[in-house]
Design a protein around this motif. Structure first.
Motif, short mmCIF file in Angstrom:
data_model
loop_
_atom_site.label_atom_id
_atom_site.label_comp_id
_atom_site.label_asym_id
_atom_site.label_seq_id
_atom_site.Cartn_x
_atom_site.Cartn_y
_atom_site.Cartn_z
N GLN A 1 0.82 -1.21 0.00
CA GLN A 1 0.00 0.00 0.00
C GLN A 1 0.86 1.26 0.00
O GLN A 1 0.54 2.23 -0.70
N ASP A 2 1.95 1.25 0.75
CA ASP A 2 2.85 2.40 0.75
C ASP A 2 3.46 2.62 -0.63
O ASP A 2 3.68 3.76 -1.06
N ASN B 1 0.85 4.24 -2.74
CA ASN B 1 0.74 5.65 -2.33
C ASN B 1 1.89 6.48 -2.90
O ASN B 1 1.70 7.63 -3.32
N LYS C 1 1.69 9.68 -5.40
CA LYS C 1 2.29 10.95 -4.98
C LYS C 1 3.24 11.47 -6.05
O LYS C 1 3.34 12.69 -6.27
#
Length: 253
Positions: free
Chosen positions: A83-84, A87, A91
């Motif tokens: 998930q990071d 993300n 970004k």
């Protein structure tokens, strides 16, 4: 006669090595600093005996994921949770189009460490001191117990997984200063810190090799994962099986 025997032995060794490479399956993996230094580079040579030629592109998690989506690599790896990673891609303006089509496997663990030159007398930095240094608020080592010399921050362009995790765990929303020595990979960071007494950088634990020293600081642990499009191919599965088995003795922990 001794020279003839030695020549024959060398020829036999080269032939055996060539044979291993010639009949090996190629596996291409794009990766960030943590998987490159901790897992993939250490197992590359031993994997030849298993019939796998492992090619690692230390391009950072963003480029690795983009290459996976384009089919340039067989897998991508990063020192981030899945998930990071998603993300981070969003970004940086490269949102993953079909996350559900991706399958991930944890292949290791890592710690992010602060690296300084061996001549630097500073042995410990708190979270607040790291924030001050990397935000640019602290610009002299004297402010944190060192010599009265400027702090030079070495920052990697291709270590975005490391950078993102450091920002999340240490910086608490504070921006990293733009006044940095910009380099590319974790190895580049290590070399710059080793050659400059005023420098500091961050990188995976595996980058420590005696040419720089680790400063005692808050621990930043992270997972290292490998991602494929759908189920891993047979040759990628061989790599995963090796990592979980015999490869454990080569992986840096």
């Amino acid at each position: 006669m001794k020279r003839l025997i030695a020549t024959f032995a060398l020829t036999a060794l080269c032939t055996a090595t060539f044979s291993l490479v010639a009949f090996a399956e190629d596996v291409k993996i794009g990766a960030g600093a943590a998987p490159s230094e901790n897992v993939l580079k250490p197992i590359a040579q031993p994997l030849l005996k298993e019939g796998i030629s492992l090619y690692v592109s230390s391009s950072g998690p963003k480029n690795a994921m983009m290459d996976l989506e384009r089919g340039v690599v067989d897998a991508a790896a990063a020192g981030l949770t899945f998930q990071d990673w998603l993300n981070l891609m969003k970004k940086e303006g490269h949102e993953v189009k079909d996350p559900a089509s991706l399958q991930w496997t944890m292949i290791g663990k890592d710690k992010i460490v602060a690296l300084v030159n061996k001549e630097n007398p500073v042995a410990k930095l708190s979270k607040e001191q790291l924030q001050g240094i990397f935000s640019g608020k602290v610009d002299s080592w004297k402010e944190v117990g060192g010599a009265d010399v400027p702090v030079l921050i070495v920052w990697g362009k291709l270590t975005s997984g490391t950078n993102s995790m450091f920002a999340n765990k240490i910086m608490d929303g504070k921006e990293v200063t733009k006044e940095v020595i910009e380099t590319m990979t974790a190895e580049d960071i290590r070399q710059n810190v080793a050659s400059n007494p005023s420098a500091i950088g961050i990188g995976p634990l595996a980058v420590l090799d005696g040419t720089v020293k680790q400063v005692e600081s808050p621990e930043i642990g992270r997972d290292i994962i490998l991602v494929t499009k759908g189920k891993p191919s047979a040759k990628v599965q061989k790599v995963l099986d090796f990592i979980k088995g015999e490869g454990q003795k080569y992986i840096k922990k």
